[in-house]
Design a protein around this motif. Structure first.
Motif, mmCIF file in Angstrom:
data_model
loop_
_atom_site.group_PDB
_atom_site.id
_atom_site.type_symbol
_atom_site.label_atom_id
_atom_site.label_comp_id
_atom_site.label_asym_id
_atom_site.label_seq_id
_atom_site.Cartn_x
_atom_site.Cartn_y
_atom_site.Cartn_z
ATOM 1 N N TYR A 22 -18.775 4.510 -11.568
ATOM 2 C CA TYR A 22 -19.931 5.377 -11.400
ATOM 3 C C TYR A 22 -20.268 5.426 -9.928
ATOM 4 C CZ TYR A 22 -24.772 6.931 -11.776
ATOM 5 O OH TYR A 22 -25.921 7.623 -11.642
ATOM 6 N N PRO A 23 -20.585 6.537 -9.342
ATOM 7 C CA PRO A 23 -20.834 7.877 -9.868
ATOM 8 C C PRO A 23 -19.616 8.798 -9.820
ATOM 9 C CG PRO A 23 -21.608 7.832 -7.627
ATOM 10 C CD PRO A 23 -21.050 6.455 -7.943
ATOM 11 N N LEU A 24 -18.461 8.268 -9.440
ATOM 12 C CA LEU A 24 -17.274 9.109 -9.339
ATOM 13 C C LEU A 24 -16.981 9.832 -10.649
ATOM 14 C CD1 LEU A 24 -15.372 9.702 -7.028
ATOM 15 C CD2 LEU A 24 -13.892 7.866 -7.838
ATOM 16 N N ASN A 25 -17.246 9.164 -11.777
ATOM 17 C CA ASN A 25 -17.005 9.783 -13.079
ATOM 18 C C ASN A 25 -17.828 11.055 -13.262
ATOM 19 O OD1 ASN A 25 -19.399 8.281 -13.220
ATOM 20 N ND2 ASN A 25 -19.134 7.806 -15.375
ATOM 21 N N ILE A 26 -19.053 11.031 -12.790
ATOM 22 C CA ILE A 26 -19.935 12.203 -12.934
ATOM 23 C C ILE A 26 -19.401 13.380 -12.133
ATOM 24 C CG2 ILE A 26 -22.235 13.110 -12.372
ATOM 25 C CD1 ILE A 26 -23.332 10.377 -13.079
ATOM 26 N N TYR A 27 -18.903 13.123 -10.953
ATOM 27 C CA TYR A 27 -18.413 14.208 -10.107
ATOM 28 C C TYR A 27 -17.193 14.892 -10.727
ATOM 29 C CZ TYR A 27 -21.380 11.802 -6.723
ATOM 30 O OH TYR A 27 -22.433 11.201 -6.090
ATOM 31 N N PHE A 28 -16.221 14.108 -11.169
ATOM 32 C CA PHE A 28 -15.015 14.692 -11.760
ATOM 33 C C PHE A 28 -15.324 15.409 -13.072
ATOM 34 C CE2 PHE A 28 -12.851 12.061 -8.732
ATOM 35 C CZ PHE A 28 -11.672 12.722 -8.484
ATOM 36 N N ILE A 34 -18.006 22.498 -15.258
ATOM 37 C CA ILE A 34 -18.293 23.785 -14.597
ATOM 38 C C ILE A 34 -17.091 24.717 -14.741
ATOM 39 C CG2 ILE A 34 -18.650 24.877 -12.341
ATOM 40 C CD1 ILE A 34 -20.397 22.384 -11.642
ATOM 41 N N GLY A 35 -15.884 24.189 -14.562
ATOM 42 C CA GLY A 35 -14.685 25.010 -14.722
ATOM 43 C C GLY A 35 -14.550 25.567 -16.125
ATOM 44 N N TRP A 36 -14.793 24.727 -17.130
ATOM 45 C CA TRP A 36 -14.709 25.195 -18.512
ATOM 46 C C TRP A 36 -15.797 26.230 -18.807
ATOM 47 C CZ3 TRP A 36 -11.294 25.684 -22.052
ATOM 48 C CH2 TRP A 36 -10.192 24.846 -22.077
ATOM 49 N N THR A 37 -16.965 26.070 -18.214
ATOM 50 C CA THR A 37 -18.030 27.057 -18.407
ATOM 51 C C THR A 37 -17.622 28.399 -17.807
ATOM 52 O OG1 THR A 37 -19.687 25.307 -18.385
ATOM 53 C CG2 THR A 37 -20.470 27.557 -18.011
ATOM 54 N N ILE A 38 -17.011 28.363 -16.630
ATOM 55 C CA ILE A 38 -16.515 29.599 -16.010
ATOM 56 C C ILE A 38 -15.445 30.242 -16.898
ATOM 57 C CG2 ILE A 38 -15.205 30.505 -14.040
ATOM 58 C CD1 ILE A 38 -16.699 28.366 -12.329
ATOM 59 N N ALA A 39 -14.555 29.422 -17.442
ATOM 60 C CA ALA A 39 -13.520 29.948 -18.350
ATOM 61 C C ALA A 39 -14.165 30.586 -19.577
ATOM 62 C CB ALA A 39 -12.564 28.840 -18.776
ATOM 63 N N GLY A 40 -15.201 29.963 -20.107
ATOM 64 C CA GLY A 40 -15.912 30.530 -21.253
ATOM 65 C C GLY A 40 -16.533 31.877 -20.925
ATOM 66 N N LEU A 41 -17.074 31.985 -19.722
ATOM 67 C CA LEU A 41 -17.648 33.270 -19.295
ATOM 68 C C LEU A 41 -16.552 34.333 -19.146
ATOM 69 C CD1 LEU A 41 -20.199 32.026 -16.612
ATOM 70 C CD2 LEU A 41 -20.758 33.192 -18.758
ATOM 71 N N GLY A 53 -21.461 24.674 -21.328
ATOM 72 C CA GLY A 53 -22.638 25.171 -20.610
ATOM 73 C C GLY A 53 -23.845 24.267 -20.774
ATOM 74 N N LEU A 54 -24.001 23.710 -21.970
ATOM 75 C CA LEU A 54 -25.138 22.816 -22.203
ATOM 76 C C LEU A 54 -24.933 21.443 -21.564
ATOM 77 C CD1 LEU A 54 -26.026 23.717 -25.894
ATOM 78 C CD2 LEU A 54 -27.193 24.422 -23.792
ATOM 79 N N GLN A 55 -23.710 21.135 -21.175
ATOM 80 C CA GLN A 55 -23.461 19.860 -20.502
ATOM 81 C C GLN A 55 -23.854 19.904 -19.024
ATOM 82 O OE1 GLN A 55 -19.588 18.045 -21.134
ATOM 83 N NE2 GLN A 55 -19.381 19.135 -23.081
ATOM 84 N N ILE A 56 -23.900 21.083 -18.444
ATOM 85 C CA ILE A 56 -24.201 21.205 -17.015
ATOM 86 C C ILE A 56 -25.534 20.552 -16.651
ATOM 87 C CG2 ILE A 56 -24.681 22.834 -15.133
ATOM 88 C CD1 ILE A 56 -22.459 24.598 -16.277
ATOM 89 N N PRO A 57 -26.631 20.831 -17.371
ATOM 90 C CA PRO A 57 -27.890 20.163 -16.994
ATOM 91 C C PRO A 57 -27.811 18.644 -17.134
ATOM 92 C CG PRO A 57 -28.296 21.854 -18.668
ATOM 93 C CD PRO A 57 -26.826 21.793 -18.442
ATOM 94 N N LEU A 58 -27.042 18.161 -18.089
ATOM 95 C CA LEU A 58 -26.904 16.717 -18.262
ATOM 96 C C LEU A 58 -26.203 16.089 -17.059
ATOM 97 C CD1 LEU A 58 -25.814 16.694 -22.012
ATOM 98 C CD2 LEU A 58 -28.107 16.380 -21.081
ATOM 99 N N PHE A 59 -25.177 16.749 -16.574
ATOM 100 C CA PHE A 59 -24.492 16.236 -15.398
ATOM 101 C C PHE A 59 -25.341 16.406 -14.142
ATOM 102 C CE2 PHE A 59 -20.745 16.402 -18.114
ATOM 103 C CZ PHE A 59 -20.203 15.167 -17.833
ATOM 104 N N LEU A 60 -26.165 17.437 -14.096
ATOM 105 C CA LEU A 60 -27.085 17.594 -12.957
ATOM 106 C C LEU A 60 -28.046 16.417 -12.867
ATOM 107 C CD1 LEU A 60 -27.915 21.412 -12.899
ATOM 108 C CD2 LEU A 60 -26.725 20.078 -11.163
ATOM 109 N N PHE A 61 -28.552 15.960 -14.009
ATOM 110 C CA PHE A 61 -29.434 14.791 -14.004
ATOM 111 C C PHE A 61 -28.711 13.577 -13.446
ATOM 112 C CE2 PHE A 61 -31.732 16.917 -17.685
ATOM 113 C CZ PHE A 61 -32.823 17.280 -16.913
ATOM 114 N N THR A 66 -27.772 10.000 -8.541
ATOM 115 C CA THR A 66 -26.934 9.331 -7.537
ATOM 116 C C THR A 66 -27.382 9.612 -6.118
ATOM 117 O OG1 THR A 66 -25.298 11.111 -7.352
ATOM 118 C CG2 THR A 66 -24.923 9.438 -9.062
ATOM 119 N N ILE A 67 -28.098 10.720 -5.891
ATOM 120 C CA ILE A 67 -28.506 11.066 -4.515
ATOM 121 C C ILE A 67 -29.964 10.756 -4.221
ATOM 122 C CG2 ILE A 67 -26.694 12.791 -4.271
ATOM 123 C CD1 ILE A 67 -28.813 14.944 -4.692
ATOM 124 N N ILE A 68 -30.717 10.413 -5.247
ATOM 125 C CA ILE A 68 -32.150 10.113 -5.037
ATOM 126 C C ILE A 68 -32.366 8.626 -4.976
ATOM 127 C CG2 ILE A 68 -34.448 10.268 -6.033
ATOM 128 C CD1 ILE A 68 -33.701 13.006 -7.087
#
Length: 68
Positions: A22-28, A34-41, A53-61, A66-68
């Motif tokens: 952690y936090p490398l796992n979150i970044y990858f 994000i790539g799969w969401t773009i593919a879905g679009l 798409g619903l996972q994006i906010p979870l990864f944003l948290f 990691t930066i705060i």
């Protein structure tokens, strides 16, 4: 091509989670999501959009944690 790259990123994120890197796992994993969401679009695939798409906010948290 975007699906394959995103799949590798998601699987790498899962591996890094299992290795407790952690936090490398979150970044990858987050980039893969994000790539799969773009593919879905691009392919207008609602199931992919709902799943990833619903996972994006979870990864944003996690990313913000990691930066705060």
């Amino acid at each position: 091509m975007i699906k394959w790259i995103s799949t590798v990123l998601v699987l790498t994120g899962i591996l890094l989670t299992n290795l407790n890197l952690y936090p490398l796992n979150i970044y990858f994993h987050g980039l893969g999501v994000i790539g799969w969401t773009i593919a879905g679009l691009l392919f207008k695939d609602k199931a992919i959009l709902v799943n990833f798409g619903l996972q994006i906010p979870l990864f944003l948290f996690g990313f913000l944690k990691t930066i705060i």
